[in-house]
Motif scaffolding. Structure first.
Motif, PDB file in Angstrom:
ATOM      1  N   VAL A 130      43.262  41.674  43.184  1.00 55.52           N
ATOM      2  CA  VAL A 130      42.344  42.817  43.275  1.00 55.52           C
ATOM      3  C   VAL A 130      41.695  42.895  44.652  1.00 55.52           C
ATOM      4  CG1 VAL A 130      41.797  42.971  40.819  1.00 55.52           C
ATOM      5  CG2 VAL A 130      40.395  41.533  42.310  1.00 55.52           C
ATOM      6  N   CYS A 131      41.753  41.832  45.417  1.00 54.95           N
ATOM      7  CA  CYS A 131      41.110  41.848  46.729  1.00 54.95           C
ATOM      8  C   CYS A 131      41.790  42.890  47.613  1.00 54.95           C
ATOM      9  CB  CYS A 131      41.193  40.476  47.388  1.00 54.95           C
ATOM     10  SG  CYS A 131      40.454  40.499  49.033  1.00 54.95           S
ATOM     11  N   PRO A 132      40.998  43.774  48.223  1.00 58.13           N
ATOM     12  CA  PRO A 132      41.611  44.848  49.009  1.00 58.13           C
ATOM     13  C   PRO A 132      42.210  44.371  50.324  1.00 58.13           C
ATOM     14  CG  PRO A 132      39.226  44.931  49.195  1.00 58.13           C
ATOM     15  CD  PRO A 132      39.532  43.874  48.171  1.00 58.13           C
TER      16      PRO A 132
ATOM     17  N   GLY B  44      37.943  37.813  56.115  1.00 60.24           N
ATOM     18  CA  GLY B  44      38.894  38.448  55.200  1.00 60.24           C
ATOM     19  C   GLY B  44      38.192  39.081  54.024  1.00 60.24           C
ATOM     20  N   CYS B  45      36.886  39.064  54.033  1.00 56.56           N
ATOM     21  CA  CYS B  45      36.117  39.569  52.895  1.00 56.56           C
ATOM     22  C   CYS B  45      35.249  40.731  53.335  1.00 56.56           C
ATOM     23  CB  CYS B  45      35.236  38.458  52.337  1.00 56.56           C
ATOM     24  SG  CYS B  45      34.129  39.008  51.032  1.00 56.56           S
ATOM     25  N   VAL B  46      35.258  41.802  52.540  1.00 53.25           N
ATOM     26  CA  VAL B  46      34.418  42.952  52.855  1.00 53.25           C
ATOM     27  C   VAL B  46      33.239  43.065  51.889  1.00 53.25           C
ATOM     28  CG1 VAL B  46      36.273  44.233  53.953  1.00 53.25           C
ATOM     29  CG2 VAL B  46      35.869  44.534  51.485  1.00 53.25           C
ATOM     30  N   GLY B  47      33.121  42.102  50.977  1.00 56.47           N
ATOM     31  CA  GLY B  47      31.965  42.121  50.081  1.00 56.47           C
ATOM     32  C   GLY B  47      32.032  43.155  48.976  1.00 56.47           C
ATOM     33  N   CYS B  48      33.228  43.532  48.589  1.00 54.87           N
ATOM     34  CA  CYS B  48      33.358  44.563  47.553  1.00 54.87           C
ATOM     35  C   CYS B  48      33.082  44.024  46.165  1.00 54.87           C
ATOM     36  CB  CYS B  48      34.745  45.193  47.583  1.00 54.87           C
ATOM     37  SG  CYS B  48      36.044  44.069  47.047  1.00 54.87           S
ATOM     38  N   GLY B  49      33.159  42.684  46.018  1.00 50.95           N
ATOM     39  CA  GLY B  49      32.856  42.075  44.725  1.00 50.95           C
ATOM     40  C   GLY B  49      33.967  42.155  43.689  1.00 50.95           C
ATOM     41  N   ARG B  50      35.103  42.729  44.053  1.00 43.66           N
ATOM     42  CA  ARG B  50      36.155  42.881  43.044  1.00 43.66           C
ATOM     43  C   ARG B  50      36.608  41.532  42.483  1.00 43.66           C
ATOM     44  NH1 ARG B  50      37.678  47.181  46.577  1.00 43.66           N
ATOM     45  NH2 ARG B  50      38.070  49.139  45.482  1.00 43.66           N
ATOM     46  N   CYS B  51      36.724  40.538  43.368  1.00 41.80           N
ATOM     47  CA  CYS B  51      37.228  39.245  42.891  1.00 41.80           C
ATOM     48  C   CYS B  51      36.263  38.603  41.916  1.00 41.80           C
ATOM     49  CB  CYS B  51      37.504  38.312  44.067  1.00 41.80           C
ATOM     50  SG  CYS B  51      36.056  37.983  45.064  1.00 41.80           S
ATOM     51  N   ILE B  52      34.999  38.965  41.992  1.00 41.65           N
ATOM     52  CA  ILE B  52      34.011  38.408  41.065  1.00 41.65           C
ATOM     53  C   ILE B  52      34.100  39.144  39.737  1.00 41.65           C
ATOM     54  CG2 ILE B  52      31.563  37.900  40.739  1.00 41.65           C
ATOM     55  CD1 ILE B  52      31.195  38.208  43.773  1.00 41.65           C
TER      56      ILE B  52
HETATM   57  S1  SF4 Z   1      34.499  40.413  47.607  1.00 43.08           S
HETATM   58 FE1  SF4 Z   1      36.342  39.357  46.892  1.00 43.08          FE
HETATM   59  S2  SF4 Z   1      37.778  41.012  46.495  1.00 43.08           S
HETATM   60 FE2  SF4 Z   1      36.188  41.878  47.784  1.00 43.08          FE
HETATM   61  S3  SF4 Z   1      36.944  41.625  49.855  1.00 43.08           S
HETATM   62 FE3  SF4 Z   1      35.670  39.823  49.397  1.00 43.08          FE
HETATM   63  S4  SF4 Z   1      37.155  38.315  48.706  1.00 43.08           S
HETATM   64 FE4  SF4 Z   1      38.182  40.283  48.568  1.00 43.08          FE
END
Ligand code: SF4
Ligand SMILES: Cc1cc2nc3c(=O)[nH]c(=O)nc-3n(C[C@H](O)[C@H](O)[C@H](O)COP(=O)(O)OP(=O)(O)OC[C@H]3O[C@@H](n4cnc5c(N)ncnc54)[C@H](O)[C@@H]3O)c2cc1C
Ligand code: SF4
Ligand code: SF4
Lengths: 362, 429, 277, 260
Positions: free
Chosen positions: A266-268, A334-342
């Protein structure tokens, strides 16, 4: 940036415009109890009057009191599903009677337009650009889909409980990467404030029934969203994780982690793939690429054994790649903070919390 | 010196499951006839005990890979009966649709791939395709259409995963329905061509007057609709099944034999056709007459034709359901587990399939009873063989063997199922 | 830009011109690369494609002075290497590359060179022998220390002896298990290193083999006083694309297909002993 | 190349996995042209003696007779490939392994003496060497075709052993755990079905058995958080691959109901 006002019932004109020239329009859609990204054709396909309730390992839909078209937070999908497709045939090989080999490309890249992407999604596209469009190394599948894309973003006015883009510097304000940005205003007479972000964006609204406005709705929405965000990625995470490579703290998360790979999928920004070779009954050979995940034990197979045998080693790879080594490779987190992985981790494992715990930042 | 002859088929081919046939003559008269089933027992009714009623559709599907939908439907009917669940009309229509898929798939498989080769004296459909390519290819296309229905609605062709007590897990999506409709429309003429082709086959003579039993709701050709009726005057509900159908266990077989009020009887296409012909659309009634299947059909070899008519019915019915489909708001109705006893029947391609469950307060199964069609037909198959056997004495051994096998294949017997229709004998206490 | 012109995923067909059986499970094949010469640095690899079976990374084991002759030495271990080893002259393989980093043959000039290789690890250093031989005068002593499981597993044995004779390499061979054809040393390759009297301050060491072997080689080299920045090794990881896009070959921040497989010890040392990285 | 001789054999099973071959409507005639179907009773009366190049074996070993037969099939076959959960893990009928089979016989048959059966239902690999296995209850048509084309081509089949979740995301399914709180064995279940069940908004019930290198203990812990009733969790592990040691170990963690 110039700003315009667009009436909700004129949104379909914009959607039509986006689909001109055979462009495939991808936008939010309700499916099986979640908001996914999929092909849409008109505003009738957009989820209406829905909102999301999000927590680690949980995302439910609830009805809203109003008719908002974009009144929910990000679902499991990102632009990645379309720009870096889950499966793509890279080429087919054919052998003629003389034994000569021919390699033929089979990809017929569609032209895409997106609507409903958020600030984090745009930042993630920026990161995938850095991965796939490196000088000298360009991925043709991605390049072909990315080259002539149109993006209509939506300005978040609320954040999910798992969002932390503010601490990553990627949102919630949409400030780059979109041709147009919509801010959905629901107070008073509902309307959209449209911000133009590019020449293509300018062309998209030309001739549409929009009126210039002076509105601060986008900034207000972004401020509201930012105020919601409680999660914060620790500032020293890049170094602290690398210093903890041999910490026993990884075993703790490994006991909870299912090693299912959902977080990476799911990570973008996650981009890993593998290739699969098959042959058809007619004797052609197919060389296809599909998403892979570093949580799969076979990901690091050498002859006879896997390098990252244990779940702790695989979780370490994911977290350190995301938050540390990605910087070395691509000059960005590598993370944009979208929270999808959580959110989409069935076990509800929270990378921010793990990064704090393992990195020792509290 | 007496003249003895034996036909021994160690492995009945082109039937589902494992069975064998022994036929012996002495001085021109049949002296022994045995259709034995050596398919290993799997004890479904025993291990269903202690499982949740909600698991019955998935578990019992595994009794038979050829007609899993039948098992799922009979199981749902029985469990819903036990729990007092009513299925609203739109979901009932979707169940019929799913069943249409299984009938088409199973009937065409049997007609073209398992039975037709007998009429040409070839070992299999692949060989038949060398001389009748167009017909076999058309049959495969028709069969595929049936499978597409099951896969669309059920998730996959074999052991569908979308059926649950109370309805389905998810409803078909509009685009899935559109695709399916287009596929069925394209396959319809191919199926009709196959059915007309079977009308040209040369059918051996054999007439047997055996009681037929099938579902017979009256107004519609049945898939899941009670009650049952027979050609000898029965009319009873699934709940009354046990008062009429009794099973016995014989040595040579891992399956049980069933009798209807003490009599040999028959279920399946001929029975449905005899009891429900009036419910078929006029066009299909006419087609049946055109191809040599005017009711009543009592020649078991001609069941091939009736299967064709039923397959076409299922195709037309599927299209009708798709055209008039009103999707319900929810894919299933709520189900509350509680104690109870339930009975369920449905028309597997081979005939009536009966399930009965007894549930405890938590909805766990305390007792299960499953009576599949092949078990009900086994005595009838043997009766056919007795009736044929005198004539076989005169034939070349190879031809006689083939004819005997063909007579068994008339029933499309599903031996995998037969061995699992297992009456649970209640332990004392 | 057209996607096709940039398609780094797509192999180039090349016919096999010769095949030499090296050991029971290993062959050397030469491909005709005249139509698209593969100019490579010693230590680089290609992705070799066996029709229908797939692609695997294989080091180039030929002479860098002959880019029109592409040579690989392949050990049959599985899905793709089995059919690769079974190809016959006249058959066509697909080739992408060259990829990755090379051995420091230029940096090593004006000093001693110590090559320590084990098993199939000899293949990626074979081009080094060609390069050193081509400019033998630029190097001081050249040590070639080779280990194998048994004498029958020794790769390129005659060729190495010829090279050594013609170009004055100090060639030392050892095996883990001797047989009656063997009268040389028995034991691990590190023993050869212990016994070699090179000047650690003037030596460049290149090692390739199983990680466990390289660990002991490096430890011994450091003990003898070879500086970390003059020790080089070649790492192996699963590779699917070789262009840094599939993610498989990551080792820390390195994509080993790009910043490896060959790297300097001081670049590797902080992670080398971290298990399962 | 001579056409490989194919044998299809059935032990205790439902016929569904071998039916999968006949369900390859579009490819059936091409496959039949490429291989010599030497022994496939479900499809053909022509039954030729071994040896076979390829044996597809469906079903589990449940009778003394089948225990002997599988030795014979192995001896006659160059490649032996098991198809389906019965053959690879004992199938649903392996639920008998947890009970007393004599009681089962007595419960089901009026005259138990007529029945010859073993106390257990076991996977083929418990008896003979297996060259490849196709998982699933039933097997997947695409995987069967992949296996057959691979054999015809002389290559290794592409049969990934990662978990269902990866396929679930490839397919674009919505995760039923996250969206609905539905228990799902996908995280620890072997891929191959294309993540069918979650695609129909139900949880995976593990019919392909365990995936490689996953974390079943964490899966059990998650299930215990989702489902209050232990016996429900136990039954989930005791499904179509109940005899698989990985699933059996997890099942043993849960009691409740009448199965303890
Ligand atoms: S919050 Fe998780 S899913 Fe979103 S960019 Fe960061 S690592 Fe990927
Ligand atoms: C940079 C580099 C150079 C190499 N040079 C040579 C060489 O010159 N000669 C030689 O014989 N071998 C060489 N190898 C090893 C060779 O690539 C593997 O033996 C080969 O990939 C095994 O593939 P397989 O399909 O035959 O084996 P399988 O065991 O069937 O492969 C199974 C899986 O493991 C992967 N895999 C297995 N072993 C390796 C491995 N060692 N490296 C990477 N992926 C692996 C495969 O890609 C596949 O995913 C090199 C490897 C690398 C990374
Ligand atoms: S629904 Fe099940 S298989 Fe799919 S991602 Fe969620 S946990 Fe995995
Ligand atoms: S999702 Fe799970 S239970 Fe469903 S078919 Fe796939 S493996 Fe079987």
């Amino acid at each position: 940036m110039s700003r315009y006002r667009l009436d909700p019932h004129d949104l379909d004109r914009l959607l039509e415009r986006l689909q001109e020239g055979g462009r495939v329009l991808i936008g939010p859609r309700l499916r099986d109890g979640a908001i996914v990204l999929d092909r849409i054709r008109s505003t009738a396909d957009l989820p209406r009057g829905l909102t999301t309730v999000t927590a680690p390992g949980r995302q439910h839909l609830l009805d809203r009191a109003d008719d908002a078209l974009f009144g929910y937070e990000v679902g499991p999908d990102a632009a990645k599903r379309w720009l870096h497709p889950p499966r793509v045939e890279l080429w087919r090989a054919r052998k003629d009677e003389g034994g000569e080999l021919f390699f033929e490309g089979t990809d017929e890249p569609p032209k895409y337009a997106f609507i409903g992407l958020r600030a984090c999604d745009l930042a993630a596209i920026g990161i995938q650009d850095a991965v796939f469009l490196r000088p000298g190394i360009t991925d043709p599948t991605y390049a072909a889909r990315r080259a002539d894309v149109r993006i209509v973003a939506v300005q978040c006015g609320a954040s999910a409980a798992t969002c932390f883009c503010a601490s990553m510097g990627t949102g919630p304000r949409v400030d780059r990467g979109a041709d147009l940005t919509l801010t959905e205003v629901l107070d008073g007479e509902p309307h959209f404030v449209v911000e133009v972000g590019s020449e293509e964006g300018e062309a998209l609204i030309e001739g549409l029934p929009v009126k210039p406005v002076a509105s601060t709705a986008p900034e207000e929405a972004a401020a509201r969203a930012a105020a919601h965000q409680e999660r914060q990625m620790p500032g020293d995470v890049r170094a602290s994780l690398l210093n903890a490579l041999e910490s026993p703290a990884w075993d703790d998360v490994a006991a909870r982690c299912l090693a299912c790979g959902n977080c990476t999928l799911v990570c973008p920004t996650c981009f890993c793939t593998t290739v699969e070779d098959t042959t058809t009954l007619a004797g052609d050979a197919v060389h296809a690429r599909r998403w892979d995940t570093c949580f799969d034990q076979g990901f690091t197979d050498l002859h006879g054994h896997a390098v990252r045998e244990g779940v702790a080693q695989r979780y370490r790879q994911w977290l350190t790649h995301k938050l540390s080594t990605w910087h070395d490779q691509f000059d960005t987190s590598g993370c944009v903070g979208c929270g999808r992985c959580i959110t989409w981790c069935p076990a509800g494992i929270d990378l921010v919390e793990e990064a704090r715990r393992i990195g020792g930042s509290g | 010196m007496s003249d003895e002859r034996t036909i021994q088929v160690d492995y009945l081919a082109r039937v589902e499951g494992e069975g064998a046939l022994t036929l012996k003559w002495k001085d021109g008269r049949v002296s022994d006839l045995a259709l034995s089933i050596f398919e290993p027992p799997r004890f479904f009714e025993a291990f269903l005990r202690g499982r949740s009623a909600l698991e019955a559709p998935d578990i019992t599907a595994r009794i038979c890979g050829i007609c899993p939908v039948a098992y799922q439907m009979s199981a749902c009917n029985a469990i819903e009966d036990a729990l007092g669940v009513q299925i609203p009309e739109p979901l009932h229509q979707l169940r019929r649709l799913l069943y249409c898929g299984e009938w088409i798939e199973s009937h065409v498989l049997h007609m073209a791939m398992l039975h037709a080769p007998d009429f040409f004296g070839v070992p299999d459909a692949m060989t038949l395709a060398q001389t009748h390519k167009d017909e076999v290819v058309a049959a495969l296309a028709a069969k595929k259409a049936g499978n597409r229905i099951v896969a669309t609605l059920g998730g996959r062709e074999i052991h569908p995963i979308n059926v649950r007590v109370g309805g389905f897990y998810r409803l078909p999506r509009p685009e899935e329905i559109d695709t399916l409709r287009a596929e069925l429309e394209a396959a319809r003429p191919k199926l009709e061509a196959v059915v007309r082709w079977t009308g040209t086959f040369d059918f051996p003579d054999l007439e047997r007057d055996v009681p037929f039993l099938s579902l017979c709701p009256g107004d519609v050709y049945p898939f899941v609709e009670a009650p049952l009726a027979s050609t000898v005057g029965h009319r009873f509900s699934p709940q009354e099944w046990g008062q009429h159908v009794v099973e016995e266990h014989v040595e040579r077989s891992n399956a049980l034999h069933a009798r209807l009020d003490g009599e040999v009887y028959q279920v399946g296409p001929l029975a449905r056709f005899a009891l429900n012909f009036d419910a078929l659309p006029a066009g299909l009634q006419q087609l049946a007459r055109d191809i040599g299947a005017a009711p009543p059909v009592r020649n078991p070899f001609r069941s091939l034709l009736v299967r064709g008519i039923e397959a076409l019915y299922a195709m037309d019915e599927a299209l009708r359901i798709l055209d008039s489909l009103v999707l319900p708001a929810e894919p299933s109705v709520p189900v509350t587990l509680r104690a109870g006893v339930g009975h369920g029947v449905s028309e597997a391609p081979r005939g009536v399939l009966y399930h009965r469950y007894e549930l405890d307060d938590d909805g766990l199964i305390v007792d299960a009873d499953i009576v599949p069609p092949t078990a009900q037909n086994q005595l009838s198959i043997e009766a056919d063989l007795w009736a044929l056997a005198d004539g076989l004495w005169e034939m070349e051994p190879e031809a006689a063997t083939l004819r005997a096998e063909q007579a068994i294949r008339n029933y499309d017997p599903c031996i995998s199922c037969a061995t699992h229709f297992l009456t649970l004998h209640r332990e004392p206490g | 830009m057209t996607a096709a012109a940039l398609d780094l995923w797509r192999p180039v067909p090349m016919p096999v011109v010769s095949k030499v059986q090296e050991t029971a499970d290993t062959v050397t094949i030469e491909l005709d690369a005249r139509d698209s010469p593969v100019r490579f640095a010693p230590g680089q690899f290609t992705m070799l494609y066996a029709f229908g079976h797939g692609e695997v990374p294989i080091s180039i084991s030929g002479d860098p002075a002959h880019p029109e002759r592409l040579v690989h030495t392949i050990r049959a271990v599985g899905r793709v290497t089995n059919p690769l080893v079974a190809v016959e002259p006249g058959q066509v393989l697909g080739v992408r590359g060259p990829f990755g980093t090379g051995w420091p043959v230029h940096d090593a000039e004006d000093g001693e060179v110590v090559v320590v290789a084990g098993g199939i690890g000899l293949a990626p250093v074979r081009p080094v022998f060609h390069a050193l031989a081509a400019h033998r005068e630029r190097y001081e002593r050249v040590w070639v220390l080779v280990g194998a499981r048994t004498p029958a597993d020794l790769l390129y044995r005659e060729e190495l002896e010829r090279f050594a004779g013609a170009h004055g390499f100090d060639l030392r061979l050892t095996v883990d298990h001797a047989d009656d054809t063997w009268d040389g040393p028995v034991g691990v390759v590190t023993r050869l290193l212990e016994a070699a009297d090179f000047d650690p301050s003037r030596a460049t060491l290149m090692t390739c083999g199983p990680e466990i072997m390289m660990r002991f080689v490096v430890r011994e080299a450091l003990r003898q006083g070879v500086p970390a920045e003059k020790i080089w090794l070649s790492m192996e990881r699963n590779m699917k694309c070789a262009i840094g896009l599939c993610g498989h070959c990551q080792w820390g921040a390195d994509f080993l297909c790009r910043t490896g497989p060959v790297m300097r010890w001081d670049h590797a040392m902080h992670r080398f002993d971290v298990g399962g990285l | 190349m001579a056409r490989p001789r194919l044998g299809v054999f059935k032990l205790a099973s439902c016929d569904g996995c071998q039916l999968t071959l006949l369900d390859c409507e579009d490819e059936l005639l091409a496959v039949a042209g490429a291989v010599d179907i030497a022994n496939f009773p479900e499809a053909s009366r022509r039954i030729e003696p071994g040896p076979y190049d390829v044996a597809l074996v469906e079903g589990s070993v449940t009778t003394p007779h089948d225990a002997e037969r599988i030795q014979q099939i192995r001896a006659e076959s160059r490649l032996l490939i098991t198809i389906g959960a019965c053959a690879t893990a004992g199938g649903i009928q392996a639920l008998r392994n947890l009970a007393d089979v004599d009681t089962y016989v007595a419960q089901v048959y009026a005259t138990p003496a007529y029945i010859s059966t073993l106390a257990t239902s076991t996977a083929i690999a418990d008896h003979v060497k297996v060259d490849f296995e196709l998982r699933g209850c039933p097997i997947d048509k695409g995987q069967l075709l992949e296996l057959l084309t691979a054999l015809l081509f002389g290559r290794q089949p592409t049969l990934p052993n990662h978990s269902v979740c990866l396929d679930c995301k490839l397919a674009g399914n919505v995760c039923v755990v996250v969206a609905h709180g539905t228990p799902c064995l996908g995280p620890v279940t072997h891929a191959g079905c294309g993540a069918l069940c979650p695609g129909y908004t139900r949880g995976c019930f593990g019919c392909y058995g365990p995936s490689r290198g996953s974390n079943p203990t964490a899966q059990s812990d998650l299930l215990a958080r989702q489902v209050p009733d232990e016996s429900t969790i136990r039954r989930l592990w005791q499904g179509f691959t109940t005899a698989d040691p990985v699933f059996a170990e997890q099942a043993s963690r849960f009691t409740g109901g009448d199965g303890e």
